[in-house]
Write a protein that holds these residues in place. Structure first.
Motif, PDB file in Angstrom:
ATOM      1  N   GLN A 256       4.372 -52.703  -4.165  1.00 16.72           N
ATOM      2  CA  GLN A 256       5.412 -52.973  -5.095  1.00 16.72           C
ATOM      3  C   GLN A 256       4.621 -53.691  -6.391  1.00 16.72           C
ATOM      4  O   GLN A 256       4.664 -54.940  -6.487  1.00 16.72           O
ATOM      5  CB  GLN A 256       6.653 -53.594  -4.785  1.00 16.72           C
ATOM      6  CG  GLN A 256       7.438 -52.730  -3.675  1.00 16.72           C
ATOM      7  CD  GLN A 256       8.610 -53.374  -3.452  1.00 16.72           C
ATOM      8  OE1 GLN A 256       8.820 -54.749  -3.495  1.00 16.72           O
ATOM      9  NE2 GLN A 256       9.452 -52.768  -2.821  1.00 16.72           N
ATOM     10  N   HIS A 257       4.241 -52.686  -7.109  1.00 15.99           N
ATOM     11  CA  HIS A 257       3.614 -53.189  -8.498  1.00 15.99           C
ATOM     12  C   HIS A 257       3.865 -54.328  -9.203  1.00 15.99           C
ATOM     13  O   HIS A 257       3.398 -55.293  -9.331  1.00 15.99           O
ATOM     14  CB  HIS A 257       3.233 -51.745  -9.255  1.00 15.99           C
ATOM     15  CG  HIS A 257       2.201 -52.139 -10.576  1.00 15.99           C
ATOM     16  ND1 HIS A 257       2.685 -52.464 -11.687  1.00 15.99           N
ATOM     17  CD2 HIS A 257       0.920 -52.046 -10.839  1.00 15.99           C
ATOM     18  CE1 HIS A 257       1.852 -52.679 -12.620  1.00 15.99           C
ATOM     19  NE2 HIS A 257       0.638 -52.499 -11.883  1.00 15.99           N
ATOM     20  N   ASP A 258       5.112 -54.170  -9.835  1.00 13.66           N
ATOM     21  CA  ASP A 258       5.736 -55.275 -10.552  1.00 13.66           C
ATOM     22  C   ASP A 258       5.963 -56.569  -9.857  1.00 13.66           C
ATOM     23  O   ASP A 258       5.971 -57.680 -10.261  1.00 13.66           O
ATOM     24  CB  ASP A 258       7.005 -54.577 -11.385  1.00 13.66           C
ATOM     25  CG  ASP A 258       6.686 -53.685 -12.248  1.00 13.66           C
ATOM     26  OD1 ASP A 258       5.450 -53.568 -12.660  1.00 13.66           O
ATOM     27  OD2 ASP A 258       7.664 -52.971 -12.762  1.00 13.66           O
ATOM     28  N   LEU A 259       6.462 -56.249  -8.612  1.00 11.79           N
ATOM     29  CA  LEU A 259       6.753 -57.596  -7.704  1.00 11.79           C
ATOM     30  C   LEU A 259       5.639 -58.325  -7.267  1.00 11.79           C
ATOM     31  O   LEU A 259       5.566 -59.414  -7.557  1.00 11.79           O
ATOM     32  CB  LEU A 259       7.627 -57.057  -6.616  1.00 11.79           C
ATOM     33  CG  LEU A 259       7.945 -58.248  -5.611  1.00 11.79           C
ATOM     34  CD1 LEU A 259       9.006 -59.170  -6.278  1.00 11.79           C
ATOM     35  CD2 LEU A 259       8.698 -57.700  -4.454  1.00 11.79           C
ATOM     36  N   HIS A 260       4.480 -57.588  -7.151  1.00  9.58           N
ATOM     37  CA  HIS A 260       3.300 -58.226  -6.779  1.00  9.58           C
ATOM     38  C   HIS A 260       2.531 -58.885  -8.163  1.00  9.58           C
ATOM     39  O   HIS A 260       2.292 -60.027  -7.847  1.00  9.58           O
ATOM     40  CB  HIS A 260       2.346 -57.170  -6.534  1.00  9.58           C
ATOM     41  CG  HIS A 260       0.857 -57.483  -6.315  1.00  9.58           C
ATOM     42  ND1 HIS A 260      -0.100 -57.580  -7.408  1.00  9.58           N
ATOM     43  CD2 HIS A 260       0.122 -58.101  -5.338  1.00  9.58           C
ATOM     44  CE1 HIS A 260      -1.227 -58.089  -7.012  1.00  9.58           C
ATOM     45  NE2 HIS A 260      -1.121 -58.400  -5.821  1.00  9.58           N
ATOM     46  N   ASN A 261       2.959 -58.329  -9.227  1.00  7.91           N
ATOM     47  CA  ASN A 261       2.167 -59.011 -10.294  1.00  7.91           C
ATOM     48  C   ASN A 261       2.979 -60.301 -10.789  1.00  7.91           C
ATOM     49  O   ASN A 261       2.466 -61.254 -11.008  1.00  7.91           O
ATOM     50  CB  ASN A 261       2.133 -58.056 -11.620  1.00  7.91           C
ATOM     51  CG  ASN A 261       0.970 -56.986 -11.374  1.00  7.91           C
ATOM     52  OD1 ASN A 261       0.302 -57.361 -10.344  1.00  7.91           O
ATOM     53  ND2 ASN A 261       1.093 -55.892 -12.248  1.00  7.91           N
ATOM     54  N   GLU A 262       4.427 -60.227 -10.642  1.00  3.82           N
ATOM     55  CA  GLU A 262       5.116 -61.320 -10.814  1.00  3.82           C
ATOM     56  C   GLU A 262       5.001 -62.316  -9.724  1.00  3.82           C
ATOM     57  O   GLU A 262       4.614 -63.633 -10.188  1.00  3.82           O
ATOM     58  CB  GLU A 262       6.751 -61.032 -10.762  1.00  3.82           C
ATOM     59  CG  GLU A 262       7.628 -62.057 -11.074  1.00  3.82           C
ATOM     60  CD  GLU A 262       8.919 -61.546 -11.046  1.00  3.82           C
ATOM     61  OE1 GLU A 262       9.882 -62.145 -10.246  1.00  3.82           O
ATOM     62  OE2 GLU A 262       9.274 -60.376 -11.211  1.00  3.82           O
ATOM     63  N   LYS A 263       4.783 -62.172  -8.522  1.00  9.97           N
ATOM     64  CA  LYS A 263       4.346 -63.148  -7.717  1.00  9.97           C
ATOM     65  C   LYS A 263       3.057 -63.856  -7.838  1.00  9.97           C
ATOM     66  O   LYS A 263       2.639 -64.962  -7.548  1.00  9.97           O
ATOM     67  CB  LYS A 263       4.538 -62.651  -6.290  1.00  9.97           C
ATOM     68  CG  LYS A 263       6.010 -62.463  -5.432  1.00  9.97           C
ATOM     69  CD  LYS A 263       5.960 -61.921  -4.337  1.00  9.97           C
ATOM     70  CE  LYS A 263       7.279 -61.943  -3.569  1.00  9.97           C
ATOM     71  NZ  LYS A 263       7.202 -61.462  -2.158  1.00  9.97           N
ATOM     72  N   ALA A 264       2.166 -62.784  -7.976  1.00 11.27           N
ATOM     73  CA  ALA A 264       0.690 -63.146  -8.277  1.00 11.27           C
ATOM     74  C   ALA A 264       0.602 -64.052  -9.662  1.00 11.27           C
ATOM     75  O   ALA A 264      -0.516 -64.580  -9.995  1.00 11.27           O
ATOM     76  CB  ALA A 264      -0.166 -62.070  -8.104  1.00 11.27           C
ATOM     77  N   GLU A 265       1.599 -63.780 -10.471  1.00 18.39           N
ATOM     78  CA  GLU A 265       1.505 -64.176 -11.968  1.00 18.39           C
ATOM     79  C   GLU A 265       0.465 -63.665 -12.731  1.00 18.39           C
ATOM     80  O   GLU A 265      -0.308 -64.477 -13.418  1.00 18.39           O
ATOM     81  CB  GLU A 265       1.448 -65.704 -11.885  1.00 18.39           C
ATOM     82  CG  GLU A 265       2.527 -66.648 -11.414  1.00 18.39           C
ATOM     83  CD  GLU A 265       2.559 -68.152 -11.356  1.00 18.39           C
ATOM     84  OE1 GLU A 265       1.453 -68.842 -11.489  1.00 18.39           O
ATOM     85  OE2 GLU A 265       3.367 -68.777 -10.843  1.00 18.39           O
TER      86      GLU A 265
END
Length: 132
Positions: free
Chosen positions: A52-61
């Motif tokens: 999940q692109h956006d969720l991944h980037n959010e979690k990974a900051e």
């Protein structure tokens, strides 16, 4: 207003509308992404990797797209200054390259697993991404 001026305004508005229609899908193209694209591979040996692109980037900051969407320099080295976002990975990485470049599957695995190992976060084993 004369006819020439009206034509120019209408033409400008049409160009703006077409440009907006062209760019909007690219801006949101990964918003709905739930799995890594696999069309280039044909028949899969494992299930498609969940992502999940956006969720991944959010979690990974992650704020800078070039962290994942790198490009290449003229001499074939990874360019971490220029983003390739909007382009598919297979546009540079063939499934079975004949030019000595990194194959698509290895590019995906290196990109994801190497980052996960370096950050000590995220899945690194096959079944953690390729869930049945």
């Amino acid at each position: 207003m004369n006819k020439q001026h009206i034509k120019l305004v209408v033409f400008g508005a049409a160009i703006l509308a077409l440009t907006t229609l062209y760019m909007v899908p690219m801006a949101f193209s990964q918003e709905d992404m739930t799995h890594i694209p696999v069309d280039a591979f044909g028949k899969l040996e494992r299930p498609q990797a969940a992502f999940q692109h956006d969720l991944h980037n959010e979690k990974a900051e992650l704020d800078d797209c070039v962290v994942c969407h790198h490009s290449m320099t003229d001499d074939g080295k990874r360019d971490m200054e220029m983003s390739s976002e909007g382009e598919s990975c297979e546009s540079c990485h063939a499934v079975e390259p004949t030019d000595g470049k990194t194959p698509l599957m290895r590019a995906y695995h290196r990109q994801c697993i190497d980052c996960h190992k370096q950050s000590l976060k995220g899945p690194v084993a096959c079944g953690e991404c390729h869930k049945k």
